[in-house]
Design a protein around this motif. Structure first.
Motif, PDB file in Angstrom:
ATOM      1  N   ALA A   9       0.612  -1.227   0.037  1.00 58.01           N
ATOM      2  CA  ALA A   9       0.005   0.125   0.060  1.00 58.01           C
ATOM      3  C   ALA A   9       0.984   1.419  -0.029  1.00 58.01           C
ATOM      4  CB  ALA A   9      -0.974   0.029   1.115  1.00 58.01           C
ATOM      5  N   ARG A  10       1.957   1.258   0.677  1.00 58.75           N
ATOM      6  CA  ARG A  10       2.938   2.315   0.524  1.00 58.75           C
ATOM      7  C   ARG A  10       3.356   2.797  -0.853  1.00 58.75           C
ATOM      8  NH1 ARG A  10       6.784   0.679   5.883  1.00 58.75           N
ATOM      9  NH2 ARG A  10       5.229   0.437   7.432  1.00 58.75           N
ATOM     10  N   ILE A  11       3.653   1.720  -1.704  1.00 59.61           N
ATOM     11  CA  ILE A  11       4.156   2.136  -2.888  1.00 59.61           C
ATOM     12  C   ILE A  11       3.035   2.516  -3.919  1.00 59.61           C
ATOM     13  CG2 ILE A  11       4.945   0.778  -5.112  1.00 59.61           C
ATOM     14  CD1 ILE A  11       6.515  -1.094  -3.169  1.00 59.61           C
ATOM     15  N   ALA A  12       1.710   1.858  -3.333  1.00 61.59           N
ATOM     16  CA  ALA A  12       0.492   2.534  -4.387  1.00 61.59           C
ATOM     17  C   ALA A  12       0.354   3.860  -3.976  1.00 61.59           C
ATOM     18  CB  ALA A  12      -0.659   1.524  -3.884  1.00 61.59           C
ATOM     19  N   GLU A  13       0.317   4.269  -2.751  1.00 65.45           N
ATOM     20  CA  GLU A  13       0.325   5.393  -2.242  1.00 65.45           C
ATOM     21  C   GLU A  13       1.173   6.528  -2.707  1.00 65.45           C
ATOM     22  OE1 GLU A  13      -0.940   8.098   1.557  1.00 65.45           O
ATOM     23  OE2 GLU A  13      -0.040   5.968   1.949  1.00 65.45           O
ATOM     24  N   GLN A  14       2.351   6.120  -2.987  1.00 66.40           N
ATOM     25  CA  GLN A  14       3.473   7.074  -3.616  1.00 66.40           C
ATOM     26  C   GLN A  14       3.143   7.448  -5.171  1.00 66.40           C
ATOM     27  OE1 GLN A  14       7.499   5.364  -3.454  1.00 66.40           O
ATOM     28  NE2 GLN A  14       8.048   6.707  -5.166  1.00 66.40           N
ATOM     29  N   PHE A  15       2.237   6.312  -5.878  1.00 65.38           N
ATOM     30  CA  PHE A  15       2.040   6.704  -6.936  1.00 65.38           C
ATOM     31  C   PHE A  15       0.262   7.045  -7.255  1.00 65.38           C
ATOM     32  CE2 PHE A  15       5.585   4.101  -7.598  1.00 65.38           C
ATOM     33  CZ  PHE A  15       6.085   4.806  -8.656  1.00 65.38           C
ATOM     34  N   GLY A  16      -0.218   7.867  -5.799  1.00 64.71           N
ATOM     35  CA  GLY A  16      -1.487   8.451  -6.006  1.00 64.71           C
ATOM     36  C   GLY A  16      -2.486   7.491  -6.174  1.00 64.71           C
ATOM     37  N   GLU A  17      -2.227   6.366  -5.403  1.00 67.07           N
ATOM     38  CA  GLU A  17      -3.384   5.213  -5.373  1.00 67.07           C
ATOM     39  C   GLU A  17      -3.635   4.891  -3.888  1.00 67.07           C
ATOM     40  OE1 GLU A  17      -3.613   2.717  -9.404  1.00 67.07           O
ATOM     41  OE2 GLU A  17      -1.648   3.105  -8.672  1.00 67.07           O
ATOM     42  N   PRO A  18      -4.034   5.365  -2.944  1.00 66.48           N
ATOM     43  CA  PRO A  18      -4.192   5.055  -1.449  1.00 66.48           C
ATOM     44  C   PRO A  18      -5.504   3.893  -1.408  1.00 66.48           C
ATOM     45  CG  PRO A  18      -5.039   6.960  -1.852  1.00 66.48           C
ATOM     46  CD  PRO A  18      -4.496   6.813  -3.294  1.00 66.48           C
ATOM     47  N   VAL A  19      -4.948   3.033  -0.480  1.00 61.84           N
ATOM     48  CA  VAL A  19      -5.759   1.869  -0.509  1.00 61.84           C
ATOM     49  C   VAL A  19      -6.068   1.793   0.778  1.00 61.84           C
ATOM     50  CG1 VAL A  19      -5.569   0.950  -2.764  1.00 61.84           C
ATOM     51  CG2 VAL A  19      -4.155   0.227  -0.855  1.00 61.84           C
ATOM     52  N   PRO A  20      -7.361   1.038   1.314  1.00 62.88           N
ATOM     53  CA  PRO A  20      -7.457   0.432   2.797  1.00 62.88           C
ATOM     54  C   PRO A  20      -6.812  -0.884   2.862  1.00 62.88           C
ATOM     55  CG  PRO A  20      -9.223   0.296   1.490  1.00 62.88           C
ATOM     56  CD  PRO A  20      -8.513   0.763   0.596  1.00 62.88           C
ATOM     57  N   LEU A  21      -5.708  -0.761   3.360  1.00 62.88           N
ATOM     58  CA  LEU A  21      -4.861  -2.080   3.801  1.00 62.88           C
ATOM     59  C   LEU A  21      -4.439  -2.054   5.166  1.00 62.88           C
ATOM     60  CD1 LEU A  21      -2.238  -3.924   1.977  1.00 62.88           C
ATOM     61  CD2 LEU A  21      -1.707  -3.371   4.340  1.00 62.88           C
ATOM     62  N   GLU A  22      -4.845  -3.094   5.934  1.00 62.86           N
ATOM     63  CA  GLU A  22      -4.404  -3.385   7.159  1.00 62.86           C
ATOM     64  C   GLU A  22      -3.446  -4.296   7.603  1.00 62.86           C
ATOM     65  OE1 GLU A  22      -6.400  -4.465  11.701  1.00 62.86           O
ATOM     66  OE2 GLU A  22      -7.625  -4.479   9.845  1.00 62.86           O
ATOM     67  N   VAL A  42       3.364 -11.458   8.986  1.00 60.79           N
ATOM     68  CA  VAL A  42       2.886 -10.072   8.611  1.00 60.79           C
ATOM     69  C   VAL A  42       2.200 -10.344   7.272  1.00 60.79           C
ATOM     70  CG1 VAL A  42       3.012  -7.542   8.195  1.00 60.79           C
ATOM     71  CG2 VAL A  42       4.486  -8.823  10.069  1.00 60.79           C
ATOM     72  N   GLU A  43       0.821  -9.952   7.364  1.00 60.40           N
ATOM     73  CA  GLU A  43       0.172 -10.251   6.161  1.00 60.40           C
ATOM     74  C   GLU A  43      -0.633  -8.764   5.740  1.00 60.40           C
ATOM     75  OE1 GLU A  43      -0.787 -10.994   2.864  1.00 60.40           O
ATOM     76  OE2 GLU A  43      -1.721 -12.939   3.089  1.00 60.40           O
ATOM     77  N   GLY A  44      -0.893  -8.436   4.645  1.00 58.04           N
ATOM     78  CA  GLY A  44      -1.729  -7.496   4.300  1.00 58.04           C
ATOM     79  C   GLY A  44      -3.081  -7.880   3.873  1.00 58.04           C
ATOM     80  N   ASP A  45      -4.020  -7.064   4.671  1.00 52.74           N
ATOM     81  CA  ASP A  45      -5.635  -7.319   4.590  1.00 52.74           C
ATOM     82  C   ASP A  45      -6.090  -6.332   3.899  1.00 52.74           C
ATOM     83  OD1 ASP A  45      -7.899  -8.899   4.908  1.00 52.74           O
ATOM     84  OD2 ASP A  45      -8.332  -8.199   6.952  1.00 52.74           O
ATOM     85  N   MET A  46      -6.687  -6.298   2.875  1.00 52.01           N
ATOM     86  CA  MET A  46      -7.809  -5.311   2.375  1.00 52.01           C
ATOM     87  C   MET A  46      -8.746  -5.270   2.807  1.00 52.01           C
ATOM     88  SD  MET A  46      -5.428  -4.246   0.020  1.00 52.01           S
ATOM     89  CE  MET A  46      -6.371  -2.932  -0.339  1.00 52.01           C
ATOM     90  N   ALA A  47      -9.583  -3.898   2.844  1.00 53.69           N
ATOM     91  CA  ALA A  47     -10.805  -3.623   3.684  1.00 53.69           C
ATOM     92  C   ALA A  47     -11.923  -4.741   2.978  1.00 53.69           C
ATOM     93  CB  ALA A  47     -11.317  -2.327   3.266  1.00 53.69           C
ATOM     94  N   ASP A  48     -11.810  -4.987   1.846  1.00 53.56           N
ATOM     95  CA  ASP A  48     -12.951  -6.020   1.379  1.00 53.56           C
ATOM     96  C   ASP A  48     -12.314  -7.347   1.053  1.00 53.56           C
ATOM     97  OD1 ASP A  48     -10.872  -5.608  -1.014  1.00 53.56           O
ATOM     98  OD2 ASP A  48     -12.619  -4.722  -2.409  1.00 53.56           O
ATOM     99  N   HIS A  49     -11.163  -7.599   1.422  1.00 51.97           N
ATOM    100  CA  HIS A  49     -10.675  -8.866   1.804  1.00 51.97           C
ATOM    101  C   HIS A  49     -10.255  -9.816   0.509  1.00 51.97           C
ATOM    102  CE1 HIS A  49     -11.618  -8.291   5.804  1.00 51.97           C
ATOM    103  NE2 HIS A  49     -12.896  -8.231   5.723  1.00 51.97           N
ATOM    104  N   ILE A  50     -10.146  -8.856  -0.621  1.00 55.09           N
ATOM    105  CA  ILE A  50      -9.480  -9.428  -1.935  1.00 55.09           C
ATOM    106  C   ILE A  50      -8.474  -8.656  -2.426  1.00 55.09           C
ATOM    107  CG2 ILE A  50     -11.605 -10.741  -2.473  1.00 55.09           C
ATOM    108  CD1 ILE A  50     -12.244  -8.276  -4.246  1.00 55.09           C
ATOM    109  N   PRO A  51      -7.418  -9.430  -3.096  1.00 61.25           N
ATOM    110  CA  PRO A  51      -6.092  -8.515  -3.421  1.00 61.25           C
ATOM    111  C   PRO A  51      -6.381  -7.354  -4.369  1.00 61.25           C
ATOM    112  CG  PRO A  51      -6.175 -10.587  -4.524  1.00 61.25           C
ATOM    113  CD  PRO A  51      -7.502 -10.543  -3.556  1.00 61.25           C
ATOM    114  N   CYS A  52      -5.431  -6.636  -4.480  1.00 63.23           N
ATOM    115  CA  CYS A  52      -4.922  -5.651  -5.562  1.00 63.23           C
ATOM    116  C   CYS A  52      -4.250  -6.343  -6.609  1.00 63.23           C
ATOM    117  CB  CYS A  52      -4.457  -4.395  -5.224  1.00 63.23           C
ATOM    118  SG  CYS A  52      -5.597  -3.243  -4.142  1.00 63.23           S
ATOM    119  N   LEU A  53      -4.804  -6.537  -7.754  1.00 62.45           N
ATOM    120  CA  LEU A  53      -4.097  -7.417  -8.942  1.00 62.45           C
ATOM    121  C   LEU A  53      -4.329  -6.534 -10.102  1.00 62.45           C
ATOM    122  CD1 LEU A  53      -2.157  -9.435  -9.728  1.00 62.45           C
ATOM    123  CD2 LEU A  53      -4.019 -10.982  -9.814  1.00 62.45           C
ATOM    124  N   GLY A  54      -3.377  -5.947 -10.751  1.00 59.04           N
ATOM    125  CA  GLY A  54      -3.499  -5.415 -12.164  1.00 59.04           C
ATOM    126  C   GLY A  54      -2.707  -4.356 -12.345  1.00 59.04           C
TER     127      GLY A  54
END
Length: 373
Positions: free
Chosen positions: A208-221, A307-319
């Protein structure tokens, strides 16, 4: 182009199962690729998870990817030279109530539309087939095609196979900065810089840190899925076990030990580590005994967490990225990445070499969060 930087076509950040599988599939197609991993390959969440290889229970948005991945799991010896202890045990999801059975019935109908056949088993039959189950079990759903594998073996095996095919696999190499560099990306590491036309974000809980650097913040816990293993026991658990609604997972290894997964323990992102908590272990053990009473007297030898990344909707970011051409996301697998990994790597290779994946991943796009904002 940055002078003095190693040049390659694709740079992958993260050497878990997603990153190692991406490197393998890219190298198999002759694409120059370098993987940067801050530790050893496969020692993060990819190496310390429960080890389930199952399509049953997957979100339907993941199902095309999951079914393709299951095909690749059967080909591991051919692809990477080992089966990684992959065992087709079947996966039995237990019901404790009539409401659970209704849920399982509905899921089976929806899964069938994606080519996944599940067998619903009633109370008497499930106890006849598996007399070691707890008295409270009222039924189950069986996927005979599912199974389990040894997570400590899989990502390192893909890394080794990728290296044999020519991939530049750099473990213990932390990426300290990422910049846009013309039409590509510049990565700065402890061992120097590298430039690539494509960047694959396979950084797990740090993705999520990399995604945010490119203007794509996501809800990852960041979470720490908990696992335990018992002493070797006489063979009795002939299926991998899950519970309707979650909470505990069970599988018995060929050596007799029972692996118990469930609960979430302590995460320290500053120290980049997780540790199991005694209270969580006790709760999960009670759930395990409820499902399989024979475990009541079993000795637990050790517990661990990753340590795992859990998205708010519990499915990955892929694409592909929505903001940065050439950036491909493959993170936030929400405890699903182990089974999905082989096909995730194939999807990444498809995007780089063909512009589109062979399976439908539309529901996994990072764009879904921008659309919801």
């Amino acid at each position: 182009m940055s002078v003095g930087a190693t040049a390659t076509e694709v740079a992958v950040i993260g050497g878990g199962i997603a990153g190692c599988c991406a490197a393998f599939h890219l190298a198999a197609r002759g694409v120059p690729v370098v993987v940067f991993e801050k530790g050893a390959f496969g020692v993060g969440a990819s190496g310390v998870n429960f080890g389930g290889v199952r399509s049953q229970g997957r979100d339907l948005a993941e199902m095309p990817l999951s079914r393709r991945s299951r095909e690749l799991w059967s080909r591991l010896p051919e692809l990477i030279g080992t089966d990684a202890e992959f065992t087709v045990s079947g996966h039995l999801k237990l019901a404790y109530s009539d409401a659970d059975m209704v849920f399982l019935e509905g899921y089976a109908e929806r899964a069938r539309e994606h080519g996944l056949e599940l067998e619903l088993i009633g109370r008497n039959r499930v106890r006849e087939l598996h007399p070691w189950l707890g008295e409270e079990v009222v039924g189950a759903s069986l996927c005979v095609d599912d199974g389990h594998a040894n997570p400590r073996l899989v990502a390192p095996a893909f890394a080794a196979a990728a290296r044999r095919l020519g991939a530049d696999m750099r473990d213990f190499t932390r990426v300290t900065a990422i910049e846009r560099d013309g039409d590509g990306f510049l990565m700065k590491t402890q061992q120097g810089a590298a430039r690539a036309r494509w960047l694959v974000n396979a950084a797990g809980a740090w993705g999520a840190r990399i995604a945010e650097q490119f203007g794509e913040p996501v809800p990852l816990e960041p979470i720490a899925p908990n696992c335990m293993v018992t002493e070797p026991l006489p063979a009795f658990m002939d299926r991998s076990i899950g519970i309707c609604g979650g909470g505990v997972a069970l599988r018995q290894t060929a050596q007799g030990s029972v692996v118990i997964g469930g609960g979430e323990s302590d995460v320290d992102m500053g120290k980049e580590r997780a540790r199991p908590l005694a209270a969580v272990c006790q709760t999960v053990l009670a759930r395990a005994v409820r499902a399989a009473p024979r475990l009541a007297e079993a000795q637990v030898l050790r517990a661990w967490a990753g340590v795992e990344g859990d998205m708010a909707d519990h499915i990955p970011c892929l694409g592909p990225s929505a903001t940065a051409p050439g950036l491909v996301h493959a993170f936030g697998f929400s405890q699903h990445g182990f089974q999905l990994g082989p096909a995730v790597g194939e999807v990444v290779a498809d995007l780089v070499t063909k512009g589109a994946p062979r399976v439908d991943i539309a529901g996994l796009s990072i764009w879904r969060f921008a659309a919801a904002a």
